[in-house]
Design a protein around this motif. Structure first.
Motif, short mmCIF file in Angstrom:
data_model
loop_
_atom_site.label_atom_id
_atom_site.label_comp_id
_atom_site.label_asym_id
_atom_site.label_seq_id
_atom_site.Cartn_x
_atom_site.Cartn_y
_atom_site.Cartn_z
N PRO A 82 0.91 -1.33 -0.04
CA PRO A 82 0.02 0.03 -0.06
C PRO A 82 1.01 1.02 -0.04
O PRO A 82 1.72 1.40 0.83
N GLN A 83 0.42 2.25 -0.91
CA GLN A 83 1.34 3.60 -0.83
C GLN A 83 0.90 4.59 0.18
O GLN A 83 -0.28 4.55 0.28
N ALA A 84 1.69 5.32 0.75
CA ALA A 84 1.44 6.56 1.39
C ALA A 84 2.26 7.54 1.18
O ALA A 84 3.53 7.26 0.82
N ILE A 85 1.96 8.80 1.44
CA ILE A 85 2.73 9.93 1.40
C ILE A 85 2.64 11.01 2.51
O ILE A 85 1.57 10.91 3.26
N ILE A 86 3.55 11.45 2.76
CA ILE A 86 3.79 12.66 3.83
C ILE A 86 3.27 14.00 3.35
O ILE A 86 4.41 14.25 2.43
N LEU A 87 2.48 14.78 3.58
CA LEU A 87 2.29 15.85 3.17
C LEU A 87 2.34 17.03 4.29
O LEU A 87 1.78 17.00 5.26
N ALA A 88 3.49 17.78 3.90
CA ALA A 88 3.74 18.71 5.01
C ALA A 88 3.28 20.20 4.55
O ALA A 88 3.61 20.57 3.25
N THR A 89 2.41 20.94 5.26
CA THR A 89 1.87 21.87 4.64
C THR A 89 1.43 22.72 5.84
O THR A 89 1.65 22.79 7.02
N THR A 90 1.10 24.20 5.49
CA THR A 90 0.55 25.19 6.42
C THR A 90 -0.68 24.93 7.02
O THR A 90 -1.58 24.48 6.49
N SER A 91 -0.82 25.43 8.16
CA SER A 91 -1.89 25.23 8.90
C SER A 91 -3.32 25.74 8.23
O SER A 91 -4.39 25.09 8.52
N SER A 92 -3.25 26.57 7.43
CA SER A 92 -4.12 27.28 6.75
C SER A 92 -5.03 26.31 5.69
O SER A 92 -6.26 26.63 5.78
N THR A 93 -4.32 25.71 5.15
CA THR A 93 -5.10 24.51 4.34
C THR A 93 -5.68 23.64 5.08
O THR A 93 -6.86 23.06 4.53
N GLN A 94 -5.19 23.32 6.25
CA GLN A 94 -5.89 22.35 7.08
C GLN A 94 -7.22 23.09 7.89
O GLN A 94 -8.18 22.58 7.86
N ASP A 95 -6.97 24.26 8.58
CA ASP A 95 -7.83 24.96 9.08
C ASP A 95 -9.21 25.46 8.38
O ASP A 95 -10.10 25.51 8.90
N SER A 96 -8.73 25.67 7.07
CA SER A 96 -9.90 26.33 6.17
C SER A 96 -10.92 24.92 5.73
O SER A 96 -11.77 25.45 5.51
N GLY A 97 -10.39 23.81 5.96
CA GLY A 97 -11.25 22.64 5.62
C GLY A 97 -11.02 22.28 4.15
O GLY A 97 -11.57 21.19 3.62
N LEU A 98 -10.03 22.99 3.34
CA LEU A 98 -9.75 22.78 1.95
C LEU A 98 -9.14 21.20 1.76
O LEU A 98 -9.71 20.19 0.91
N LEU A 99 -8.43 20.72 2.84
CA LEU A 99 -7.75 19.43 2.59
C LEU A 99 -8.83 18.42 2.90
O LEU A 99 -8.69 17.35 2.54
N ASP A 100 -9.65 18.70 3.73
CA ASP A 100 -10.64 17.59 4.06
C ASP A 100 -11.50 17.40 3.10
O ASP A 100 -11.94 16.44 2.74
N LEU A 101 -11.54 18.40 2.16
CA LEU A 101 -12.24 18.03 0.73
C LEU A 101 -11.51 17.55 -0.21
O LEU A 101 -11.96 16.27 -0.78
N LEU A 102 -10.43 17.91 -0.39
CA LEU A 102 -9.35 17.50 -1.74
C LEU A 102 -8.65 15.95 -1.20
O LEU A 102 -8.60 15.06 -2.18
N THR A 103 -8.34 15.74 -0.01
CA THR A 103 -7.45 14.60 0.40
C THR A 103 -8.27 13.26 -0.15
O THR A 103 -7.67 12.29 -0.49
N PRO A 104 -9.41 12.99 0.40
CA PRO A 104 -9.99 11.67 0.38
C PRO A 104 -10.20 11.53 -1.42
O PRO A 104 -10.39 10.41 -1.55
N ILE A 105 -10.48 12.55 -2.09
CA ILE A 105 -10.66 12.33 -3.47
C ILE A 105 -9.52 11.77 -4.11
O ILE A 105 -9.30 10.97 -4.89
N PHE A 106 -8.14 12.51 -3.77
CA PHE A 106 -7.00 12.09 -4.38
C PHE A 106 -6.65 10.70 -3.78
O PHE A 106 -6.32 9.88 -4.55
#
Length: 281
Positions: free
Chosen positions: A27-51
């Motif tokens: 199974p493949q996995a990646i570590i995404l290091a990102t700014t807190s704003s992409t997490q706190d805004s909820g954007l990654l909650d939308l995009l990550t499951p789709i990816f």
């Protein structure tokens, strides 16, 4: 020890020592290091499951400031970065840590504070002028103080104002954007925030946007793939797949409409394929 037990033991040992069967995949996995704003805004909650569903790659997101995210990248502790600190990003690329850096989206920074506005910054012509008023009056200002992209922008604005903030009125939280907004709200202070995180948290905050709209307050996000020859353990293919996903037309369309239903306007503006110089015109 009977012969049947010995045969079973030998078979099990051979199985454990054998290489994986042809065609079998981990199974493949990646570590995404990102700014807190992409997490706190909820954007990654939308995009990550789709990816994850499309690519078959699990994403472990580590939301820190952009500075800390790039520090992880310099050690090969992440597979891909999504950050918003352009000058630090350029240094990161020039030092050979990144293999590819692509423009993803932007929003803007805003100065927020209590409605009573004790420093009188509302409607100031520039953010630097507003900060001068805050310093002169000694009104409380909450800084993230975490080497994030927002912190870097704040420091640049203080420099433009010709000031080195210090004293009881200037406090550092060492926290992400959402938490810093909460502290500023509780203490009745001012802070610099990206518009997306502010809008996402606004209903719980006693803060208003007091200064906005200056071109110098643009907040630009890039996705960066790491240099595989420098970091043999980095999942280069997985990182590239995530970066490709972020600039794909379908993803850009989701970014364009993210937040419209709740706030009446998007929290981010898609920019894949554009040049930074074209933004804010």
């Amino acid at each position: 020890m009977n012969r049947r037990f010995v045969a079973a033991a030998l078979f099990l040992a051979a199985l454990l020592l054998s290489p994986p069967l042809a065609g079998a995949t981990e199974p493949q996995a990646i570590i995404l290091a990102t700014t807190s704003s992409t997490q706190d805004s909820g954007l990654l909650d939308l995009l990550t499951p789709i990816f994850e569903a499309e690519a078959g790659i699990t994403v472990k997101t580590i939301a820190v400031g952009s500075g800390q995210a790039m520090a992880m990248g310099e050690k090969g502790e992440a597979d891909v970065l999504l950050v918003h600190s352009p000058e630090a990003e350029k240094r990161f690329m020039e030092a050979g840590f990144g293999a590819n850096r692509r423009l993803v989206m932007h929003n803007d920074f805003v100065l927020v504070g209590p409605a009573a506005d004790p420093a009188g910054i509302r409607g100031s012509a520039t953010a630097a002028l507003a900060l001068s008023k805050i310093a002169t009056t000694g009104a409380l200002f909450m800084s993230r103080g975490d080497k994030s992209g927002t912190h870097a922008k704040e420091q640049k604005l203080w420099k433009e104002a010709g000031l080195s903030p210090a004293g009881a009125w200037y406090q550092e939280t060492g926290l992400g954007m959402g938490q810093t907004l909460s502290v500023a709200s509780e203490k009745g202070g001012y802070t610099l925030a990206d518009r997306g995180t502010y809008l996402a948290a606004r209903k719980n905050l006693a803060l208003e946007i007091l200064v906005e709209g200056e071109k110098g307050l643009l907040n630009v996000y890039h996705v960066i793939e790491l240099e595989g020859s420098r970091f043999p353990k980095v999942n280069v293919a997985g990182g590239k797949a995530f970066a490709d996903f972020m600039v794909a037309p379908a993803t850009q369309e989701m970014i364009r409409t993210f937040g419209v239903d709740r706030f009446g306007s998007p929290l981010f503006f898609p920019d894949a394929g554009k040049k930074v110089e074209e933004l804010g015109r």
